[in-house]
Design a protein around this motif. Structure first.
Motif, PDB file in Angstrom:
ATOM      1  N   SER A 102       0.807  -1.218   0.000  1.00 23.22           N
ATOM      2  CA  SER A 102       0.000   0.000   0.000  1.00 23.22           C
ATOM      3  C   SER A 102       0.841   1.269   0.000  1.00 23.22           C
ATOM      4  O   SER A 102       0.371   2.332  -0.412  1.00 23.22           O
ATOM      5  CB  SER A 102      -0.940   0.014   1.213  1.00 23.22           C
ATOM      6  OG  SER A 102      -0.191  -0.023   2.421  1.00 23.22           O
TER       7      SER A 102
ATOM      8  N   ASP B   5       4.437   1.261  -1.042  1.00 21.08           N
ATOM      9  CA  ASP B   5       5.571   1.235  -1.968  1.00 21.08           C
ATOM     10  C   ASP B   5       5.326   0.186  -3.047  1.00 21.08           C
ATOM     11  O   ASP B   5       5.730  -0.967  -2.929  1.00 21.08           O
ATOM     12  CB  ASP B   5       6.860   0.932  -1.205  1.00 21.08           C
ATOM     13  CG  ASP B   5       8.104   1.308  -2.003  1.00 21.08           C
ATOM     14  OD1 ASP B   5       8.059   1.183  -3.239  1.00 21.08           O
ATOM     15  OD2 ASP B   5       9.099   1.725  -1.388  1.00 21.08           O
ATOM     16  N   GLU B   6       4.662   0.593  -4.115  1.00 16.89           N
ATOM     17  CA  GLU B   6       4.316  -0.342  -5.188  1.00 16.89           C
ATOM     18  C   GLU B   6       5.553  -0.847  -5.927  1.00 16.89           C
ATOM     19  O   GLU B   6       5.589  -1.990  -6.392  1.00 16.89           O
ATOM     20  CB  GLU B   6       3.367   0.344  -6.171  1.00 16.89           C
ATOM     21  CG  GLU B   6       2.022   0.702  -5.553  1.00 16.89           C
ATOM     22  CD  GLU B   6       1.329   1.836  -6.257  1.00 16.89           C
ATOM     23  OE1 GLU B   6       2.014   2.639  -6.927  1.00 16.89           O
ATOM     24  OE2 GLU B   6       0.084   1.929  -6.151  1.00 16.89           O
ATOM     25  N   ASP B   7       6.573   0.011  -6.046  1.00 19.48           N
ATOM     26  CA  ASP B   7       7.797  -0.402  -6.734  1.00 19.48           C
ATOM     27  C   ASP B   7       8.433  -1.601  -6.035  1.00 19.48           C
ATOM     28  O   ASP B   7       8.759  -2.610  -6.667  1.00 19.48           O
ATOM     29  CB  ASP B   7       8.796   0.753  -6.784  1.00 19.48           C
ATOM     30  CG  ASP B   7       8.278   1.956  -7.531  1.00 19.48           C
ATOM     31  OD1 ASP B   7       8.542   2.061  -8.740  1.00 19.48           O
ATOM     32  OD2 ASP B   7       7.597   2.783  -6.898  1.00 19.48           O
TER      33      ASP B   7
ATOM     34  N   LYS C  38       6.003   9.373 -10.647  1.00 19.74           N
ATOM     35  CA  LYS C  38       4.601   9.484 -11.047  1.00 19.74           C
ATOM     36  C   LYS C  38       4.368   8.995 -12.467  1.00 19.74           C
ATOM     37  O   LYS C  38       3.282   8.518 -12.797  1.00 19.74           O
ATOM     38  CB  LYS C  38       4.134  10.934 -10.906  1.00 19.74           C
ATOM     39  CG  LYS C  38       4.104  11.428  -9.472  1.00 19.74           C
ATOM     40  CD  LYS C  38       3.621  12.871  -9.397  1.00 19.74           C
ATOM     41  CE  LYS C  38       3.597  13.369  -7.957  1.00 19.74           C
ATOM     42  NZ  LYS C  38       3.156  14.782  -7.872  1.00 19.74           N
TER      43      LYS C  38
ATOM     44  N   ARG D 102       3.446   5.072 -12.811  1.00 21.91           N
ATOM     45  CA  ARG D 102       2.431   4.422 -11.973  1.00 21.91           C
ATOM     46  C   ARG D 102       1.499   3.552 -12.803  1.00 21.91           C
ATOM     47  O   ARG D 102       0.959   2.562 -12.312  1.00 21.91           O
ATOM     48  CB  ARG D 102       1.592   5.461 -11.230  1.00 21.91           C
ATOM     49  CG  ARG D 102       2.311   6.250 -10.127  1.00 21.91           C
ATOM     50  CD  ARG D 102       3.008   5.374  -9.131  1.00 21.91           C
ATOM     51  NE  ARG D 102       4.371   5.094  -9.542  1.00 21.91           N
ATOM     52  CZ  ARG D 102       5.183   4.242  -8.924  1.00 21.91           C
ATOM     53  NH1 ARG D 102       4.752   3.563  -7.887  1.00 21.91           N
ATOM     54  NH2 ARG D 102       6.407   4.038  -9.368  1.00 21.91           N
ATOM     55  N   SER D 103       1.300   3.900 -14.080  1.00 20.14           N
ATOM     56  CA  SER D 103       0.376   3.130 -14.909  1.00 20.14           C
ATOM     57  C   SER D 103       0.924   1.756 -15.253  1.00 20.14           C
ATOM     58  O   SER D 103       0.181   0.894 -15.733  1.00 20.14           O
ATOM     59  CB  SER D 103       0.054   3.891 -16.207  1.00 20.14           C
ATOM     60  OG  SER D 103       1.193   3.978 -17.045  1.00 20.14           O
TER      61      SER D 103
ATOM     62  N   ARG E  83       1.824  -0.026 -10.783  1.00 17.51           N
ATOM     63  CA  ARG E  83       0.659  -0.375  -9.959  1.00 17.51           C
ATOM     64  C   ARG E  83      -0.029  -1.657 -10.445  1.00 17.51           C
ATOM     65  O   ARG E  83      -0.228  -2.589  -9.655  1.00 17.51           O
ATOM     66  CB  ARG E  83      -0.317   0.800  -9.911  1.00 17.51           C
ATOM     67  CG  ARG E  83      -1.512   0.564  -8.978  1.00 17.51           C
ATOM     68  CD  ARG E  83      -2.361   1.809  -8.859  1.00 17.51           C
ATOM     69  NE  ARG E  83      -1.641   2.888  -8.193  1.00 17.51           N
ATOM     70  CZ  ARG E  83      -1.339   4.060  -8.756  1.00 17.51           C
ATOM     71  NH1 ARG E  83      -1.704   4.303 -10.001  1.00 17.51           N
ATOM     72  NH2 ARG E  83      -0.694   4.995  -8.075  1.00 17.51           N
ATOM     73  N   PRO E  84      -0.421  -1.756 -11.728  1.00 18.84           N
ATOM     74  CA  PRO E  84      -1.077  -2.999 -12.164  1.00 18.84           C
ATOM     75  C   PRO E  84      -0.135  -4.196 -12.166  1.00 18.84           C
ATOM     76  O   PRO E  84      -0.567  -5.320 -11.917  1.00 18.84           O
ATOM     77  CB  PRO E  84      -1.567  -2.667 -13.576  1.00 18.84           C
ATOM     78  CG  PRO E  84      -0.730  -1.517 -14.028  1.00 18.84           C
ATOM     79  CD  PRO E  84      -0.429  -0.732 -12.792  1.00 18.84           C
TER      80      PRO E  84
ATOM     81  N   ALA F 238       2.332  -4.802 -10.037  1.00 20.10           N
ATOM     82  CA  ALA F 238       2.454  -5.294  -8.658  1.00 20.10           C
ATOM     83  C   ALA F 238       1.237  -6.116  -8.277  1.00 20.10           C
ATOM     84  O   ALA F 238       1.356  -7.174  -7.637  1.00 20.10           O
ATOM     85  CB  ALA F 238       2.631  -4.117  -7.701  1.00 20.10           C
ATOM     86  N   GLU F 239       0.055  -5.666  -8.681  1.00 22.26           N
ATOM     87  CA  GLU F 239      -1.167  -6.401  -8.372  1.00 22.26           C
ATOM     88  C   GLU F 239      -1.226  -7.721  -9.142  1.00 22.26           C
ATOM     89  O   GLU F 239      -1.606  -8.763  -8.581  1.00 22.26           O
ATOM     90  CB  GLU F 239      -2.389  -5.540  -8.714  1.00 22.26           C
ATOM     91  CG  GLU F 239      -3.713  -6.187  -8.330  1.00 22.26           C
ATOM     92  CD  GLU F 239      -4.917  -5.314  -8.645  1.00 22.26           C
ATOM     93  OE1 GLU F 239      -6.056  -5.846  -8.596  1.00 22.26           O
ATOM     94  OE2 GLU F 239      -4.734  -4.116  -8.945  1.00 22.26           O
TER      95      GLU F 239
END
Length: 233
Positions: free
Chosen positions: A50, A52-54, A181, A184-185, A188-189, A191-192
């Motif tokens: 939540s 640190d997505e990297d 920034k 992030r596109s 984020r996906p 990592a999920e």
């Protein structure tokens, strides 16, 4: 297609299996050592996800590597990581009686759709100025629905892994900014998606008995030894 188990559920189910395996041994080996290592990275990724997505993405790729990574002798021909990852997923899918992996990769999942359609996951976008106009991304994206319908596991896994490896290379080799920034596109996906993949792989191994099938678990690279100690079992 069953939903992926949580990491807590997977760890609870794996613990007695590993204790049986380790009875009479000083160290775990084979698939048990791989799962032990995998869960250690996955657990940390979940804590950081939540904030640190990297790092969550990087840690999940490490956990995935723990499952499939192979040891090669000097001079021995080594397949590409793309081929190795794809082969592992195909082998695991072949023993996946509950369709956890192939059902997911063939599903019309918005998360996967976004990853396939995102131009920044395509190497050709970065290869030369104006390469985003070359059309490879669109040609691949147009084929996805047909591959899903025909359950073309190799093509779907390959296209997914290709994108994860591209992003991993950018982050690991310092070709991106931590928390930047502009990416992030992708981060984020990814990592999920790696979270979904990891938990589905471990579900096949732990919940469905896949650990009893030989999928080239040995030798495990860098196994623990008495000289190193028992911190990594």
């Amino acid at each position: 297609m069953p939903a992926p188990a949580t990491l807590a559920e997977l760890r609870d189910a794996w613990k007695p299996l590993n204790e049986i395996h380790r009875s009479g041994r000083r160290y775990s080996d084979g698939v048990h050592l791989r799962i032990y290592r995998c869960l250690s990275w996955a657990d940390r990724a979940e804590v950081l996800a939540s904030d640190d997505e990297d790092l969550a993405f990087i840690l999940r790729t490490i956990g995935f590597n723990a499952l499939w990574g192979q040891e090669y002798r000097p001079g021995e021909e080594r397949p590409s990581q793309l081929k190795e990852c794809t082969r592992f997923l195909l082998d695991l899918s072949a023993i996946d009686a509950r369709d956890r992996l192939l059902g997911w990769i063939c599903d019309a999942d918005p998360l996967l759709d976004d990853i396939y359609a995102n131009q920044f996951f395509h190497r050709e976008f970065w290869s030369e100025p104006g390469s985003e106009d070359l059309g490879g991304q669109e040609r691949i994206t147009e084929k996805i629905d047909g591959w899903r319908r025909d359950r073309r596991a190799e093509r779907l896994f390959e296209e997914f892994i290709r994108r994860m490896l591209l992003l991993r290379g950018q982050l690991i080799h310092g070709n991106a900014t931590l928390g930047g920034k502009v990416n992030r596109s992708t981060v984020r996906p990814a990592a999920e998606a790696m979270d979904h993949l990891l938990r589905r792989c471990v579900s096949v191994l732990v919940l469905d008995g896949g650990h009893t099938t030989d999928l080239r678990w040995n030798p495990v690279p860098y196994p623990p030894t008495p000289e190193i100690g028992s911190a990594d079992r």
